[in-house]
Enzyme design. Sequence first.
Site, PDB file in Angstrom:
ATOM      1  N   CYS A 264       0.713  -1.254   0.117  1.00 18.08           N
ATOM      2  CA  CYS A 264      -0.018   0.026   0.004  1.00 18.08           C
ATOM      3  C   CYS A 264       0.952   1.187  -0.096  1.00 18.08           C
ATOM      4  CB  CYS A 264      -0.864   0.042   1.053  1.00 18.08           C
ATOM      5  SG  CYS A 264      -0.336   0.407   2.907  1.00 18.08           S
ATOM      6  N   SER A 265      -0.016   2.361   0.070  1.00 23.18           N
ATOM      7  CA  SER A 265       1.167   3.555  -0.037  1.00 23.18           C
ATOM      8  C   SER A 265       2.325   3.336   1.195  1.00 23.18           C
ATOM      9  CB  SER A 265       0.366   4.771  -0.129  1.00 23.18           C
ATOM     10  OG  SER A 265      -0.879   4.816   0.477  1.00 23.18           O
TER      11      SER A 265
END
Length: 106
Positions: A10-11
């Site tokens: 994920c980010s």
Amino acid sequence: MSKKTIMLVCSAGMSTSLLVTKMEKAAEARGLDADIFAVSASDADNNLAEKDVNVLLLGPQVRFMKAQFEGKLAPMNIPLDVIDMKDYGMMNGENVLDQALKLMGE
């Protein structure tokens, strides 16, 4: 059945950690031996180099990186998909685990 290594990207690696916990509980309930972990997109390459990853799932917020990862993962023969937005939003560890297992052909 051998141990499954499932990597979530994920980010920042933070929002996905709750999902990892839910997936681990689901795997445990099914008696699956799984190493499930989340990393930030910037750490993904290091983890792919160090670990024997069986499947990679992208958080919906980094779905734009799918093509980039496909290029890296194809030579390693690692399946890849984007986590369903609804399952991610509801932190549905069962469904995301199913998605990972299906990608591995389990």
